[in-house]
Design an enzyme around this catalytic site. Structure first.
Site, PDB file in Angstrom:
ATOM      1  N   ASN A 114       0.810  -1.226   0.000  1.00 46.24           N
ATOM      2  CA  ASN A 114       0.000   0.000   0.000  1.00 46.24           C
ATOM      3  C   ASN A 114       0.840   1.270   0.000  1.00 46.24           C
ATOM      4  O   ASN A 114       0.481   2.253  -0.649  1.00 46.24           O
ATOM      5  CB  ASN A 114      -0.998  -0.027   1.168  1.00 46.24           C
TER       6      ASN A 114
ATOM      7  N   GLU B  12       3.099  -5.381  12.378  1.00 45.52           N
ATOM      8  CA  GLU B  12       2.196  -4.235  12.196  1.00 45.52           C
ATOM      9  C   GLU B  12       1.119  -4.715  11.242  1.00 45.52           C
ATOM     10  O   GLU B  12       1.391  -4.931  10.059  1.00 45.52           O
ATOM     11  CB  GLU B  12       2.993  -3.042  11.652  1.00 45.52           C
TER      12      GLU B  12
ATOM     13  N   CYS C 191      -3.325   1.507   6.403  1.00 46.53           N
ATOM     14  CA  CYS C 191      -3.798   0.842   7.629  1.00 46.53           C
ATOM     15  C   CYS C 191      -4.304   1.857   8.637  1.00 46.53           C
ATOM     16  O   CYS C 191      -4.991   1.485   9.586  1.00 46.53           O
ATOM     17  CB  CYS C 191      -2.688  -0.015   8.220  1.00 46.53           C
TER      18      CYS C 191
ATOM     19  N   GLU D  61       6.938   0.348  16.317  1.00 49.14           N
ATOM     20  CA  GLU D  61       7.987   0.835  15.433  1.00 49.14           C
ATOM     21  C   GLU D  61       8.206   2.316  15.729  1.00 49.14           C
ATOM     22  O   GLU D  61       7.482   2.911  16.516  1.00 49.14           O
ATOM     23  CB  GLU D  61       7.564   0.633  13.978  1.00 49.14           C
TER      24      GLU D  61
END
Ligand code: TXE
Length: 480
Positions: A150, A248, A282, A461
């Site tokens: 993405n 993630e 996301c 992260e």
């Protein structure tokens, strides 16, 4: 037709097996490049090269590694337009978005971690007259980085930059759906002075290349961004090997709109948080929860704004949305819209494929879609769609809003619109999410912890969290 190659041991190579995969341009639906169809033999060669390169890369020290990474960032910036065009062609996203967000952010990721490592502290703990402890953080060795389609170069660099800065060597796999910018970057590594074997990029399918990285006994840490189901499979393989994991995963992010918000600013931002990158981020808000007293006003204004969005040629400056990433993904998203109808939802706008003309006639376009009339437990409000589709639900009280917001198995991001400071704190604390944006969306400080709770992932992260993930902490205790 362009032939992409793996980067292994500093060389651009075909897959050992000699076969290739097609790469499609979503805007036209046509094949335009070939990708190495790598397998475990390529991953093995990359891992061996990474192990050979590790001692010298680590010994180069923070400043030496930082300098090489800054040169790489500069070379990408010098070619920003070429990278942006590749990203848009490969992913279907508007060229303007790739120019404004994807490529600048990839450059920023490299620069951020190249300089963050220079300031990465270690702690000391003094025990009165007994002893002194200090924490020595050493690189892990060889790490695996697996990234999705993405935000291709943006998320690829978000992983490899902290890994390299911390002194690791990397075996990385970009998404097979969008491999182009990682390949473009691999051609710059030599000129940047990244030594052979330090960064290896192995292209190919997830169940072959990604699975081989996950299962490799000499890759003790994996950083992954992608679907929740893939994350579960990676965890299943990695857990018995005691690998370090950063996952993630997906989201089903709520946007909570309270009646006291700045309506116009909320409206502008909610259109963006719903449909940027065709809803394939996301962090996009996909469940919009609106206080009942302004629900009708919001719905009418929002639908009018969404109907005015232009779906079209990613190269055209006036296109707000380009194509979705693949034919399979388009079918999945259209299937989700059909499911919403069968669950009793009302499609207020969009709800279908958009057919364009000429060279774009076979491209994969979907009209931005707004759905209402569905309860919180239906599949449409539970499962990640990852496309240009949002739902509206009204609420009466703050407690109702929170109950709706938290009523999914995901917990990545959330957005709150209110001018009430007290409520901001209450709601932010009660939301089950790793990220809460108040009166804004996608405002990113790279120092902040980034990640989700529940099925949205494990670990964080960004900033110090990423540097900690890519190092092992050793306590050294010295008697005084
Ligand atoms: O992701 P995958 P897909 C969500 C979104 C989307 C769904 C599936 O809902 O519809 O996931 O997308 C590699 N071992 N997100 O199928 O398969 C794969 O090659 C190791 C959310 O594209 O998870 C790619 O490089 N690796 C998300 C990467 O994993 C494997 C972004 C992600 O692919 C593997 C993308 C395996 N067994 C999709 N199988 C986000 N959170 O940003 C695949 N891969």
């Amino acid at each position: 037709m362009e032939q992409l190659l793996n980067l292994i041991d500093g060389e651009l190579r075909s897959a050992v097996g000699g076969t290739s995969l097609d790469v499609y341009a979503p805007a036209t639906g046509q094949v335009y490049a070939q990708l190495p169809d790598s397998d475990d033999r390529d991953v093995h060669a990359a891992t061996e090269a990474a192990h050979r390169a590790f001692p010298a890369w680590n010994a180069l020290g923070r400043e030496g590694r930082s300098a090489a990474m800054l040169r790489l960032a500069q070379l990408i910036e010098d070619d920003l337009e070429g990278f942006a065009q590749d990203e848009s062609r490969d992913n279907g996203k508007p060229l303007a978005l790739a120019r404004r967000v994807d490529i600048p952010r990839a450059i920023a990721n490299l620069r951020f971690f190249a300089t963050a490592i220079l300031h990465f502290p270690s702690e000391a703990h003094l025990m009165d007259d007994v002893a002194v402890n200090y924490t020595d953080r050493q690189p892990i060795g060889v790490v695996g980085c697996i990234s999705p389609w993405n935000l291709p170069l943006y998320l690829f660099t978000w992983k490899i930059a902290p890994a390299l800065a911390a002194g690791n060597c990397v075996v990385a796999k970009p998404s097979e759906v969008t491999p182009l910018t990682a390949f473009r970057m691999s051609r710059l590594c030599k000129a940047a002075g990244i030594p052979p074997g330090v960064l290896n990029i192995v292209h190919g399918l997830g169940p072959k290349v990604g699975a081989a990285i996950t299962a490799h006994p000499c890759i003790p840490a994996i950083s992954f961004t992608g679907g929740t189901r893939t994350g579960a499979e990676i965890a299943r393989v990695a857990a018995p090997m005691f690998k370090k994991l950063s996952l993630e995963l997906g989201g089903k992010n709520p946007v909570l709109v309270f009646a006291d918000c700045d309506f116009e600013e909320m409206l502008d931002t909610t259109v963006r948080s719903s449909f940027t990158n065709q809803g394939q981020i996301c962090l996009c808000g996909s469940r919009i929860l609106v206080e009942r007293s302004i629900h009708t006003r919001f719905r009418d204004a929002f639908v009018e704004r969404v109907k005015a969005l232009r779906v079209g040629d990613p190269n055209a400056a006036e296109s707000d949305l380009g194509a979705v990433v693949s034919h399979g993904h388009m079918e999945k998203v259209l299937g989700c819209i059909e499911l919403a109808r069968s669950e009793g939802g009302t499609v207020l706008c969009g709800g279908e494929r958009v057919m364009l003309d000429g060279a774009l006639k076979d491209g994969w376009y979907i009209a931005p879609t707004v759905i209402e009339g569905l309860g919180p437990q239906c599949r449409t409000n539970q499962e990640e769609i990852f496309g240009p589709v949002v739902t509206l639900q009204p609420f009466d009280t703050e407690a109702d809003a929170l109950a709706l917001a938290n009523a999914t198995s995901y917990g990545l991001a959330s957005v709150v619109w209110t001018r009430d400071v007290q409520r901001t704190h209450r709601v932010a604390r009660a939301l089950q999410a790793g990220i809460v944006w108040v009166n804004c969306w996608m405002v990113r400080d790279l120092r902040t912890p980034f990640g989700g709770v529940k099925q949205s992932g494990v670990g964080r992260e960004g900033g110090v969290d990423a540097l900690r993930f890519f190092t092992e902490a050793k306590n050294v205790c010295i008697k005084l």
